[in-house]
Scaffold this motif. Structure first.
Motif, PDB file in Angstrom:
ATOM      1  N   TYR A 170      33.567  -5.325  -8.765  1.00 44.68           N
ATOM      2  CA  TYR A 170      31.981  -4.909  -8.960  1.00 44.68           C
ATOM      3  C   TYR A 170      31.412  -5.963  -8.347  1.00 44.68           C
ATOM      4  N   PHE A 171      31.865  -7.083  -7.471  1.00 47.95           N
ATOM      5  CA  PHE A 171      31.428  -8.743  -6.967  1.00 47.95           C
ATOM      6  C   PHE A 171      30.463  -7.308  -6.077  1.00 47.95           C
ATOM      7  N   VAL A 172      31.865  -7.128  -5.149  1.00 45.36           N
ATOM      8  CA  VAL A 172      31.053  -5.687  -3.765  1.00 45.36           C
ATOM      9  C   VAL A 172      29.465  -5.380  -4.257  1.00 45.36           C
TER      10      VAL A 172
ATOM     11  N   LEU B  26      22.660  -6.064   9.659  1.00 48.95           N
ATOM     12  CA  LEU B  26      23.112  -5.886   8.743  1.00 48.95           C
ATOM     13  C   LEU B  26      24.491  -5.443   9.622  1.00 48.95           C
ATOM     14  N   SER B  27      25.700  -6.977   9.759  1.00 44.16           N
ATOM     15  CA  SER B  27      27.157  -6.450  10.381  1.00 44.16           C
ATOM     16  C   SER B  27      27.675  -4.687  10.041  1.00 44.16           C
ATOM     17  N   TRP B  28      28.580  -4.396  11.014  1.00 46.22           N
ATOM     18  CA  TRP B  28      29.444  -3.523  10.595  1.00 46.22           C
ATOM     19  C   TRP B  28      30.066  -4.158   9.292  1.00 46.22           C
TER      20      TRP B  28
ATOM     21  N   PHE C 103      35.489  -0.847   2.078  1.00 49.25           N
ATOM     22  CA  PHE C 103      36.577  -1.326   2.945  1.00 49.25           C
ATOM     23  C   PHE C 103      37.307  -1.778   1.994  1.00 49.25           C
ATOM     24  N   VAL C 104      36.951  -2.895   1.007  1.00 45.71           N
ATOM     25  CA  VAL C 104      37.423  -3.538  -0.648  1.00 45.71           C
ATOM     26  C   VAL C 104      38.333  -2.925  -1.561  1.00 45.71           C
ATOM     27  N   MET C 105      37.711  -1.690  -1.282  1.00 49.70           N
ATOM     28  CA  MET C 105      38.293  -0.606  -1.804  1.00 49.70           C
ATOM     29  C   MET C 105      39.983   0.109  -1.468  1.00 49.70           C
TER      30      MET C 105
END
Lengths: 939, 187
Positions: free
Chosen positions: A473-475, A490-492, A500-502
């Protein structure tokens, strides 16, 4: 087999009439039926078989036949009586009956003949006289007085004559013929069943020779009836049909792919890993069908009959993209030419009909899109129901786990040393599984500690899930903030944070759950289910986060589309007004703009489709890479670095990977969910998935065989993998929701896809109903959609649901009751043999209660069991037998429809009455069997 | 097929077809296989019923039986002398019973004979242990073997004599879902 048999049959038909064949097929039928019934009533069947054997032995010797007949008599008698009265009637109205008889169909006369044959068995010339007299019109009394033989024979004779006179009246020596035929019949029966006798070949050959000689000697004397050829033909056709069916079945099983691959995996890793591959195969089949729908009804018509590429704007790459449209990086992201191809929604034209066939593509598109869900739903539910049935059937399975394993697990077909090794391994494995199961049952430990640990584990996992949910949610929130910023800043990592987080969560959480699950100490099979459920929750979170992100995108695109639509309309209007005012005409040609230059909207449907396709592709990449690195490279390292390492890599830390069943199954299920969701917006997705499943079958089979080791505790998958199916069903519903929501609420893009120009997608259906169907159907629809009708319908469905639920509960109750009863019967039987007291606790309690209770007038609850015991001891078999006998008769009736030998078995069926009432179901077949097996072969 | 006719007379072939589950072709093929096992012993001409038996050692080396853990028992059960010497008749008999079309009863009878190692018409613990050890190549520990045998007898034994009679065996085997499909040799 076929050619030879056919010849045989033909010859016999010509020489003999259909008798041999008929008998043959009859017994075949019977055998088949028996096999069918076997599971339900093994005892009855066994009895009958042993009777069969006795009978056939009897039939070898002529003198004993009489005795057999007499034995059979009592049972026949009521039938005789019945037929007796019939024959009286027949005599009184003979003429009319004859007429009727003539009109009877061939088959019936054939049956009639059979009856006659049966009755006329062993009847002497006297009966011929009787018959002649009857023919002359003498009364019943007269014949009865004349009868010089026993009552019963007379009856038979009379019957034979009366029925015989009906069937073929011109035959002269009815009785003799009948007797002879009967005997020939019997002999032929012997020949037909010979191969089923457990005799030495020598004896078989001798018996065969005798029987054949007899048949040869007498069959020439038998004439031919009228309808016989037709009947013989019918019999032959049924035989051929049966054979064809069997061949077809063989063919069907031969068509099932990867059977050997899966067997191989199974033999190494046990049935649980194999269950994943079976599931994968099932999924492949399902997707193949879906692909067939999609390809045949949507993609192919558009390619063949639709406008070609470049003809209209939606089928052309826009001018500004054309330079990079063929770049690999663009194509790999499904941009460029891919985006404007039949793979995606936007390519399809909105013309109501295309081609010479007037194919309604938009309608077909919508129906296929919805039909995919309908079909999948149907298949999943049907499979679940079938599995449930199997599970119910296998309720008995627990009774014989070990003995079945012991006696039926070796596959006698195995002739290949490698396969044999696998088989040994798998049998050992399966025994170990069962032993584990068994020990699991006996385990008795500190229950409080375990409970505490389980609660703790669940707490930890729930907090893990909550944490990961919050993280996602945060991401996602952050990514929305980033989306508003400039892309260049924005960076990659910031761009791909969500993905990525998922994937990080997907990688870390399952092993974490597994570690926590160690605390719980469940049986591996149950642990697998828990693990599946937990990962399911995790994946579901991921999926829905993704969906919400997508919805945000779609709404944004819809807004921008509105603007573009307005501006294009404005431009178009301006062009038209300019044109008409300039040339002073109302006949305005469309603006001559090259299709690639036309201003167009964002086409959100194609965007969604691309997202899904990308997701699937990246999923494939991740899965395959994980297998390659996590399994293969690891295995290689462990294998070869082990020579020069300071600790034992194979037994120690990294070791070889285990096949992760839960992760793979869930991956497959969620993959399928995404296919279901994405298929509507990207018709090519299903084809892609078919390829994916196909390749992953081979790839994973290879990977599992080459770099994985079996689980330490090999366990068996539960037989009905309805758990997978249940998850699949849930995912199906969850993926159905967003698609239906978009179809029903969002308006389609104005310039792309089959529904462009419509307010809602389902307007296509309304249009078809209004314009192309007769008016009354439109009326019907308007009535059907009336709330006044829908509300009662919903109510009715709820009521039906309630009713069915209640019924199913009642059935369940009955089922458990029956199971309990069977268990009790088994225990009781065992105990009776042991002459020991009942070991069943319930029975014991009941017996304790009995003396006190007996003072009270028979209550409902307590009484039944003791009578049960009595019945089982003494009169169980008699009680069961009438049913069995009746069944036998019915059976024979059925057979008689197929074969002209209906009565023969009836005389044998009364086994129960013949012998002393068996003491129980168990031993009864024993002696009979024993004699059949042991005795005969020795002489 | 023309010159093969001399192996059997037509009557013989018909008789075999009536007594077994084989077709003419299969019987001739079976003879071919039988002949192959010992070309110098088995005559090509079977029209006058030559008395000829092949020893067990030859027969268990057929590829169909070679991998079977019960091969010796199979051959012994079908031989008349119980030592495993098979005449052609018994040879045909064996594959007929093990063929796909043979009935379940028939198969059950011979399966019982095969698993009855000590030929006492009962499957006792000893028999089961032997069966199990052959099935698993003795990879189970003695305790496990003991447990499995005990459990099997408990499950199937109806009369409580701690061994399985044929009735017990049949009762159990007729309910087994894959008995028919596994007790089957394709020749």
């Amino acid at each position: 087999m076929p050619p030879k048999r056919k010849n045989d049959a033909v010859i016999r038909v010509e020489d003999v009439g259909m008798d041999v064949d008929a008998v043959d097929s009859g017994s075949e039928d019977e055998a088949r039926r028996r096999t069918k019934n076997r599971r339900n009533k093994p005892q009855r069947k066994v009895k009958r078989v042993s009777d069969d054997e006795e009978d056939e032995e009897d039939e070898d010797e002529a003198p004993r036949k009489r005795g057999r007949k007499k034995k059979a008599k009592p049972r026949d008698s009521d039938e005789d009586d019945e037929e007796d009265s019939r024959s009286v009637k027949s005599k009184s109205s003979k003429a009319s009956r004859r007429k009727a008889a003539k009109e009877e169909s061939d088959e019936e006369s054939e049956k009639e003949q059979k009856t006659r044959k049966k009755r006329g068995k062993g009847v002497s010339k006297l009966e011929k006289e009787e018959q002649n007299k009857e023919k002359k019109g003498k009364g019943k009394d007269g014949t009865k007085n004349k009868g010089g033989e026993k009552d019963k024979k007379k009856k038979n004779g009379k019957l034979s004559s009366s029925s015989g006179s009906e069937s073929d009246e011109d035959s002269m020596s009815e009785g003799e013929m009948a007797a002879l035929k009967e005997e020939v019949e019997e002999k032929k029966k012997v020949i037909a069943t010979l191969r089923n006798q457990p005799w030495r070949m020598k004896k078989r050959l001798v018996v065969l020779k005798e029987a054949q000689e007899f048949v040869e000697k007498f069959e020439g004397a038998l004439g031919k009836g009228k309808g016989r050829k037709l009947y013989a033909y019918k019999v032959m056709m049924t035989k051929k049909l049966i054979k064809f069916k069997r061949d077809f079945e063989n063919f069907k099983t031969a068509c099932i792919p990867w059977e050997r691959k899966i067997k191989e995996v199974e033999s190494h890793f046990g049935s649980s890993v194999a269950s994943y591959f079976i599931f994968l195969r099932w999924m492949y089949g399902l997707n193949l069908v879906l692909f067939g729908f999609m390809f045949g009804l949507v993609i192919l018509p558009e390619i063949l009959m639709g406008l070609p590429y470049g003809s209209i704007p939606r089928k052309t790459v826009p001018r500004e993209e054309q330079e990079t449209a063929m770049d690999y990086s663009v194509l790999f992201d499904f941009g460029g030419y891919c985006k404007y191809s039949f793979l995606f929604y936007g390519y399809y034209n909105n013309e109501p009909t295309i081609g010479v066939l007037k194919f309604r593509l938009p309608l077909s598109y919508l129906l296929v899109g919805v039909g995919i869900f309908g079909y999948s739903l149907m298949v999943v539910i049907r499979t679940m129901a079938r599995n449930a049935n199997e599970g119910g059937d296998g309720g008995e399975e627990g009774d014989f786990t070990f003995s079945w394993k012991m006696f039926t697990s070796w596959d006698y077909l195995i002739g290949n040393p490698e396969t044999a090794d696998n088989k040994y391994a798998s049998i050992t494995t399966s025994f170990k599984e069962s032993i584990v199961d068994e020990q699991e049952n006996q385990k008795d430990e500190n229950i409080h500690l375990r409970r505490f640990l389980r609660v703790l584990a669940n707490f930890l996992i729930v907090s893990c899930l909550g944490g990961s949910g919050y993280l996602i949610y945060f991401v996602v929130k952050r990514s929305q903030e980033f989306a508003n910023m400039k892309k260049d800043n924005l960076s990659w990592f910031e761009k791909n944070e969500v993905e990525f987080v998922m994937s990080l969560l997907g990688l870390v959480c399952p092993p974490l759950f597994e570690t926590i699950a160690e605390l719980e100490d469940y049986h591996p099979r149950i642990a697998l289910k828990w693990q599946l459920g937990r990962i399911f929750a995790l994946f579901l979170g991921n999926l829905y986060t993704f969906l919400f992100a997508l919805f945000d995108e779609v709404t944004a695109k819809l807004e921008s589309e509105k603007v573009i639509k307005n501006s294009t309309e404005w431009v178009l209007n301006q062009y038209y007004s300019n044109y008409s005012s300039f040339y002073n005409t109302t006949d305005v040609p469309p603006p001559a703009v090259h299709p690639s230059d036309v201003i167009r909207g964002p086409c959100w449907e194609t965007g969604v489709g691309i997202e899904f396709v990308k997701l699937i592709v990246s999923d494939i990449q991740v899965t395959y890479l994980t297998i390659l690195i996590g399994d293969f490279v690891r295995a290689v390292i462990v294998r070869f670095l082990n020579y020069c390492w300071c600790w034992d890599l194979e037994a120690g830390f990294p070791s070889y990977g285990e096949f992760d069943i839960s992760g793979n199954v869930l991956g497959l299920i969620f993959n399928q969910g995404m296919i279901w969701m994405g298929a509507f917006y990207a018709p090519g997705l299903v084809g892609l998935n078919v390829l994916r499943l196909l390749s992953s079958m081979y790839y994973q089979c290879w990977a599992v065989m080459c770099c994985n080791v079996p689980h330490e505790r090999v366990f068996k998958a539960s037989r009905s993998n309805n758990f997978y199916m249940g998850l699949l069903l849930l995912v199906l519903f969850l993926s159905l929701l967003p698609v239906v929501y978009t179809i029903m609420t969002l308006s389609p893009s104005f310039d792309c896809g089959p529904f462009s120009g419509q307010e809602k997608m389902y307007d296509v259906i309304m249009e078809t109903i209004e314009k192309d169907l007769p008016a009354f159907i439109g009326n019907l629809f308007s009535y059907a959609t009336n709330p006044g009708l829908i509300l009662p319908a919903v109510l009715l469905m709820v009521l039906a649901l309630y009713y069915l639920n209640a019924v199913s509960k009642a059935y369940q109750q009955a089922n458990t009751d029956l199971k309990k009863k069977m268990q009790m019967a088994r225990d009781e039987e065992k105990n009776r043999r042991n002459n020991k007291d009942s070991t069943n606790q319930v029975m014991k309690d009941l017996e304790d209660l009995l003396p006190n209770k007996s003072l009270i007038p028979p209550p409902t609850e307590e009484e039944p069991p003791p009578p049960d015991v009595v019945i089982e001891k003494g009169s169980k078999s008699p009680k069961m037998k009438p049913g069995a006998a009746a069944k036998g008769v019915n059976l024979q009736k059925d057979v008689s429809l197929a074969a002209p030998n209906p009565r023969a078995p009836v005389t044998r069926a009364p086994g129960p009455r013949k012998g002393p009432p068996g003491n129980a179901r168990g031993p009864q077949p024993g002696p009979g069997r024993g004699r059949g097996r042991g005795g005969p072969p020795r002489h | 097929m023309g010159n093969k006719q001399t192996i059997f007379t037509d009557e013989q072939l018909d008789a075999y077809q009536d007594c077994t589950f084989f077709t003419r072709k299969e019987i001739l093929r079976l003879h071919g296989r039988y002949h192959e096992l010992a070309p110098h012993l088995v005559p090509m001409d079977y029209t006058n019923d030559p008395d000829c038996k092949l020893p067990l050692a030859l027969i268990v080396n057929m590829p169909e039986l070679k991998e079977n853990p019960f091969r010796n028992r199979i051959v012994e059960s079908f031989s008349e002398d119980g030592m495993g010497n098979l005449s052609f008749n018994e040879f045909v008999d064996m594959f007929s019973v093990l063929s796909e079309t043979a009935s379940r009863e028939l198969k059950a009878i011979y399966a019982f004979k095969i698993y009855d190692f000590n030929v006492d018409n009962y499957l006792c613990k000893e028999d089961l242990e032997k069966t199990l050890n052959r099935l698993t190549k003795e990879e189970l520990t003695p305790e496990e073997v003991e447990l499995v045998c005990q459990k099997s007898i408990e499950e199937a034994d109806l009369d409580g004599d701690n061994k399985l009679s044929f009735a017990d065996f049949e009762n159990m085997i007729t309910r087994a879902p894959d008995f028919l499909s596994t007790f089957h040799i394709r020749i």
